[in-house]
Motif scaffolding. Structure first.
Motif, PDB file in Angstrom:
ATOM      1  N   ARG A  98       1.758   6.845  -6.936  1.00  0.00           N
ATOM      2  CA  ARG A  98       0.576   7.794  -7.261  1.00  0.00           C
ATOM      3  C   ARG A  98       1.067   9.347  -7.009  1.00  0.00           C
ATOM      4  O   ARG A  98       0.842  10.246  -7.784  1.00  0.00           O
ATOM      5  CB  ARG A  98      -0.319   7.695  -6.314  1.00  0.00           C
ATOM      6  N   GLN A  99       1.989   9.475  -5.863  1.00  0.00           N
ATOM      7  CA  GLN A  99       2.559  10.852  -5.588  1.00  0.00           C
ATOM      8  C   GLN A  99       3.555  11.109  -6.406  1.00  0.00           C
ATOM      9  O   GLN A  99       3.628  12.347  -6.968  1.00  0.00           O
ATOM     10  CB  GLN A  99       2.978  10.728  -3.926  1.00  0.00           C
ATOM     11  N   ALA A 100       4.197  10.452  -6.930  1.00  0.00           N
ATOM     12  CA  ALA A 100       5.283  10.580  -7.947  1.00  0.00           C
ATOM     13  C   ALA A 100       4.665  10.928  -9.381  1.00  0.00           C
ATOM     14  O   ALA A 100       5.321  11.854 -10.146  1.00  0.00           O
ATOM     15  CB  ALA A 100       6.206   9.463  -7.966  1.00  0.00           C
ATOM     16  N   ALA A 101       3.478  10.520  -9.815  1.00  0.00           N
ATOM     17  CA  ALA A 101       2.747  10.619 -11.167  1.00  0.00           C
ATOM     18  C   ALA A 101       2.397  11.847 -11.191  1.00  0.00           C
ATOM     19  O   ALA A 101       2.162  12.910 -10.355  1.00  0.00           O
ATOM     20  CB  ALA A 101       1.880   9.511 -11.260  1.00  0.00           C
ATOM     21  N   ASP A 151       0.834  -1.221   0.152  1.00  0.00           N
ATOM     22  CA  ASP A 151      -0.088   0.064   0.028  1.00  0.00           C
ATOM     23  C   ASP A 151       0.894   1.287   0.133  1.00  0.00           C
ATOM     24  O   ASP A 151       0.557   2.205  -0.563  1.00  0.00           O
ATOM     25  CB  ASP A 151      -0.974   0.004   1.206  1.00  0.00           C
ATOM     26  N   ASN A 152       1.918   1.172   0.580  1.00  0.00           N
ATOM     27  CA  ASN A 152       2.771   2.205   1.063  1.00  0.00           C
ATOM     28  C   ASN A 152       3.416   2.598  -0.608  1.00  0.00           C
ATOM     29  O   ASN A 152       3.788   3.579  -1.167  1.00  0.00           O
ATOM     30  CB  ASN A 152       3.759   2.243   1.930  1.00  0.00           C
ATOM     31  N   GLY A 153       3.753   1.591  -1.247  1.00  0.00           N
ATOM     32  CA  GLY A 153       4.640   1.540  -2.559  1.00  0.00           C
ATOM     33  C   GLY A 153       3.486   2.075  -3.752  1.00  0.00           C
ATOM     34  O   GLY A 153       3.961   3.249  -4.435  1.00  0.00           O
TER      35      GLY A 153
END
Length: 58
Positions: free
Chosen positions: A55-58, A48-50
């Protein structure tokens, strides 16, 4: 008070040994299942953390 014959005493001890062995087996099974559940929960949290990071990097 009736006297216990040696054969009866031996059977009683054997039965107690079998009951104890069964209890230890159940405890061991529960410990293994608990450890497996904890590992699966940890792996799910890491997954889940990955996904959050990607998603944050995208």
């Amino acid at each position: 008070m009736p006297q216990i014959k040696p054969a009866q005493a031996t059977q009683s001890h054997a039965r107690q040994d079998v009951e104890l062995a069964d209890q230890y087996r159940q405890i061991g099974s529960a410990a293994i299942l608990g450890a497996l559940a904890a590992r699966m929960k940890q792996e799910q949290a890491e997954s889940d953390n990955g996904q959050k990071r990607s998603r944050q990097a995208a």
